[in-house]
Design a protein around this motif. Structure first.
Motif, mmCIF file in Angstrom:
data_model
loop_
_atom_site.group_PDB
_atom_site.id
_atom_site.type_symbol
_atom_site.label_atom_id
_atom_site.label_comp_id
_atom_site.label_asym_id
_atom_site.label_seq_id
_atom_site.Cartn_x
_atom_site.Cartn_y
_atom_site.Cartn_z
ATOM 1 N N VAL A 150 0.840 -1.202 0.000
ATOM 2 C CA VAL A 150 0.000 0.000 0.000
ATOM 3 C C VAL A 150 0.874 1.251 0.000
ATOM 4 O O VAL A 150 0.733 2.121 -0.850
ATOM 5 N N GLY A 151 1.756 1.365 0.996
ATOM 6 C CA GLY A 151 2.635 2.521 1.057
ATOM 7 C C GLY A 151 3.075 2.852 2.466
ATOM 8 O O GLY A 151 2.838 2.097 3.397
ATOM 9 N N ARG A 152 3.698 3.994 2.585
ATOM 10 C CA ARG A 152 4.190 4.485 3.883
ATOM 11 C C ARG A 152 3.275 5.605 4.337
ATOM 12 O O ARG A 152 2.915 6.481 3.546
ATOM 13 N N MET A 153 2.870 5.576 5.597
ATOM 14 C CA MET A 153 1.913 6.543 6.114
ATOM 15 C C MET A 153 2.248 6.985 7.520
ATOM 16 O O MET A 153 3.031 6.350 8.212
ATOM 17 N N THR A 154 1.613 8.069 7.906
ATOM 18 C CA THR A 154 1.714 8.596 9.261
ATOM 19 C C THR A 154 0.358 9.223 9.603
ATOM 20 O O THR A 154 -0.378 9.617 8.697
ATOM 21 N N ILE A 155 0.049 9.286 10.879
ATOM 22 C CA ILE A 155 -1.173 9.949 11.336
ATOM 23 C C ILE A 155 -0.759 11.047 12.309
ATOM 24 O O ILE A 155 0.015 10.805 13.241
ATOM 25 N N LEU A 156 -1.273 12.251 12.060
ATOM 26 C CA LEU A 156 -0.923 13.423 12.860
ATOM 27 C C LEU A 156 -2.173 14.124 13.355
ATOM 28 O O LEU A 156 -3.258 13.915 12.817
ATOM 29 N N LYS A 157 -1.993 14.963 14.348
ATOM 30 C CA LYS A 157 -3.009 15.918 14.764
ATOM 31 C C LYS A 157 -2.472 17.279 14.380
ATOM 32 O O LYS A 157 -1.366 17.651 14.788
ATOM 33 N N ASP A 158 -3.246 18.014 13.576
ATOM 34 C CA ASP A 158 -2.768 19.337 13.178
ATOM 35 C C ASP A 158 -2.776 20.275 14.390
ATOM 36 O O ASP A 158 -3.283 19.910 15.450
ATOM 37 N N PRO A 159 -2.201 21.461 14.272
ATOM 38 C CA PRO A 159 -2.121 22.364 15.428
ATOM 39 C C PRO A 159 -3.488 22.765 15.978
ATOM 40 O O PRO A 159 -3.579 23.313 17.077
ATOM 41 N N PHE A 160 -4.558 22.469 15.238
ATOM 42 C CA PHE A 160 -5.908 22.861 15.650
ATOM 43 C C PHE A 160 -6.684 21.704 16.262
ATOM 44 O O PHE A 160 -7.826 21.858 16.660
ATOM 45 N N GLY A 161 -6.055 20.500 16.301
ATOM 46 C CA GLY A 161 -6.652 19.342 16.960
ATOM 47 C C GLY A 161 -7.286 18.321 16.043
ATOM 48 O O GLY A 161 -7.744 17.284 16.503
ATOM 49 N N ALA A 162 -7.320 18.574 14.739
ATOM 50 C CA ALA A 162 -7.928 17.619 13.804
ATOM 51 C C ALA A 162 -6.897 16.581 13.365
ATOM 52 O O ALA A 162 -5.735 16.911 13.119
ATOM 53 N N GLN A 163 -7.345 15.313 13.259
ATOM 54 C CA GLN A 163 -6.449 14.269 12.772
ATOM 55 C C GLN A 163 -6.431 14.261 11.249
ATOM 56 O O GLN A 163 -7.445 14.466 10.601
ATOM 57 N N ILE A 164 -5.252 13.996 10.706
ATOM 58 C CA ILE A 164 -5.062 13.852 9.273
ATOM 59 C C ILE A 164 -3.928 12.843 9.069
ATOM 60 O O ILE A 164 -3.044 12.729 9.912
#
Length: 124
Positions: A103-117
């Motif tokens: 599939v690929g390489r991925m990461t999960i983050l929370k932006d500075p405003f609190g939303a996950q992407i």
């Protein structure tokens, strides 16, 4: 899946009942939803025609008490560099970069405003 950097490549529903969610979206969105073996428990791939558009899966271990949510994956050319840049810009790492074979390489983050992407570099 066509890779265009900066676009949303995939979106995924995390839910406590992936089978019921798959049936719901199959009926209400007109998707064709099929279960596939990804080695992580039931995983459902939604399609419109021949195009894969979304995934539906159970809550990851340790997140059983979290309300169901959708997570989108933005395509990038270098997940590790984007993770470092995002962290420097105020993001919080939820899941450091990892590989999903085929599939690929991925990461999960929370932006500075609190939303996950999530960010993803697809496999070649």
């Amino acid at each position: 899946m066509t890779f265009v950097p900066g676009t949303i490549l995939w979106t995924e529903l995390m839910t406590s009942d992936p089978h019921a969610a798959a049936a719901y979206y199959n009926k209400t969105a007109g998707w064709t939803v099929e279960e596939v073996d990804m080695g992580i428990g039931p995983y459902h791939v939604a399609r419109v025609g021949d195009t894969m558009i979304a995934g539906i899966m159970g809550m990851p271990e340790g997140m059983e008490d979290v309300a169901p949510y959708w997570l989108s994956y933005i395509g990038v050319t270098d997940v590790d560099a984007v993770t470092a840049d995002a962290q420097a810009a105020g993001a919080t790492i939820v899941q450091p970069p990892f590989e999903v074979p085929g599939v690929g390489r991925m990461t999960i983050l929370k932006d500075p405003f609190g939303a996950q992407i999530a960010y993803m570099t697809p496999s070649s």
